[in-house]
Design an enzyme around this catalytic site. Sequence first.
Site, PDB file in Angstrom:
ATOM      1  N   HIS A   1     -21.113   9.431 -38.051  1.00 22.39           N
ATOM      2  CA  HIS A   1     -20.475   8.452 -37.159  1.00 22.39           C
ATOM      3  C   HIS A   1     -19.280   9.059 -36.430  1.00 22.39           C
ATOM      4  CE1 HIS A   1     -22.809   5.529 -39.524  1.00 22.39           C
ATOM      5  NE2 HIS A   1     -22.382   6.217 -40.570  1.00 22.39           N
TER       6      HIS A   1
ATOM      7  N   SER B   1     -11.491  25.547 -12.559  1.00 19.45           N
ATOM      8  CA  SER B   1     -11.441  24.357 -11.718  1.00 19.45           C
ATOM      9  C   SER B   1     -10.961  24.767 -10.331  1.00 19.45           C
ATOM     10  CB  SER B   1     -10.466  23.344 -12.327  1.00 19.45           C
ATOM     11  OG  SER B   1     -10.019  22.436 -11.338  1.00 19.45           O
TER      12      SER B   1
ATOM     13  N   LYS C   1      -7.355  25.046 -15.955  1.00 20.51           N
ATOM     14  CA  LYS C   1      -8.593  24.646 -16.606  1.00 20.51           C
ATOM     15  C   LYS C   1      -9.512  25.815 -16.975  1.00 20.51           C
ATOM     16  CE  LYS C   1      -9.724  21.164 -17.506  1.00 20.51           C
ATOM     17  NZ  LYS C   1     -10.487  20.147 -16.774  1.00 20.51           N
TER      18      LYS C   1
ATOM     19  N   GLU D   1     -22.135  21.901 -20.794  1.00 22.32           N
ATOM     20  CA  GLU D   1     -22.407  20.621 -20.146  1.00 22.32           C
ATOM     21  C   GLU D   1     -23.749  20.625 -19.433  1.00 22.32           C
ATOM     22  OE1 GLU D   1     -17.715  19.495 -19.408  1.00 22.32           O
ATOM     23  OE2 GLU D   1     -18.910  20.267 -17.760  1.00 22.32           O
TER      24      GLU D   1
END
Length: 481
Positions: free
Chosen positions: A155, A276, A282, A289
């Site tokens: 969970h 970025s 970044k 992803e």
Amino acid sequence: MTLWQGRLGDGMAEEVAAFTASVQFDQALAEDDLTGSRAHVKGLGKAGILADDEVTVLLEALDRVGRELDGGTFVFQPGDEDVHTAVERRVTELAGDIGAKLHTGRSRNDQVAADLRLWCRRSLGAVAEDVIGLQDVLLGRAREAGDAYLPGYTHMQRAQPVLLAHHLLAHGWALARDVDRLVATVERLNVSPLGAGALAGSSLPLDPDYVAEELGFHGRFENSLDAVSDRDFVAEALFDLALLGVHLSRMGEEVALWSSEEFGFCALDDAYATGSSMLPQKKNPDVAELARGKAGRLIGHLTGLLVTLKGLPLAYNRDLQEDKEPLFDSVAQVHLALRALTGLFATLGWDHDRMQAAADGPAVAAIDLAELLVERGMPFRQAHALIGGLVRESLERHVPLAELVEAHPSLGDDAARLLEPGVAVTRRTTPGGAGPGPVADQLERFTRRLGVDRARLALRPGSRGGSPAPGVPGPASSSGG
Ligand code: ARG
């Protein structure tokens, strides 16, 4: 020129040609089309439909087409609707009237089904090889992880500590099932549809068994209608790839989480990260992803094909042409994802301190305390309630759990020691469990499994190691290799 000018004349409307053509993508089948045509020509020779010298002329023309395709000198013509038409057109240019005999006893319906099976056979095997490449990296990283541990989650809540090696191998075993599925799919699809013709077989004395053997298929179709309309193997391949994609997505999701500042369990190598365009600080996990994002596309391809198939009566319908782009794209995307993730995992830097600190939370050994009470004779439900009460008391009164455990008459010093950093994970001793003993065993078992799967791949029909033509042993056979 169309293949059916006898019946319809030569006046296909331009937009119909644009709508129905598949040559822009089914060129990927060229190698398989030539392989299938060579076997077909030999079959026509064996049946006495072609004379020996005609067989020779046609095989030479097919070889020449192969060289032209390989060398990039093959010129597709505007009338080449698909790769099968293009190859036949060129063979006829090269071999004249003899070339015009190539398509005897054959339809594009059984031809395309055969080509696609040959394509799947080699392509799914190549995907499985890339999966093994990723498993290899996971195994290497698991070996070198030693006794490092991190929280295992249920969970998304810290549940029990697990060895990092155990976590990495969990992904490895899921991938082992992917390899297994791909190998099984290849075995099931390795059946020749050649000789089914358009839908019903032929009046010519063809020998589909001979052609099947020439192509290294396990055997021939049983029913010609089924042979030309069956795309189960494409759906299965797309399912295998979609589920593999889901596994890669899960791995990507974890790397995205673990590399975040919030977790900080790992750092991306610069070569496997992106920046970025606006925010100078970044370092983004785009590989992870996209591994996650591609799964949506792969599931879409499976869904799309099933919907296409769902509406069709027997036998061949042109809708079936829609099988190829999702298949080709799924295979291509999975290769890209596998290779990028393999590099990503090979170069991830672990932060063992962060992982272990997260796993050393005060209550992660709660189950071990309960099990200690069980060992001392207390019924589990009672032990569970007792430890649960202590955890609650510790939180409410802001007293360290270890202190309460030490002071408790049923627990004491020995029990409190279970709460020390790094102890709980060593208590996972059962087979397949997350502690050092069973993980050492698991590493051995996983290594053996990889070896077995490598051997299965080397033996698969049409594998790169051996000739895809006659006598290729199936996975069940022990000869050759
Ligand atoms: N390009 C077609 C396909 O991929 C080949 C078969 C066409 N057959 C036909 N009867 N129109 O499905």
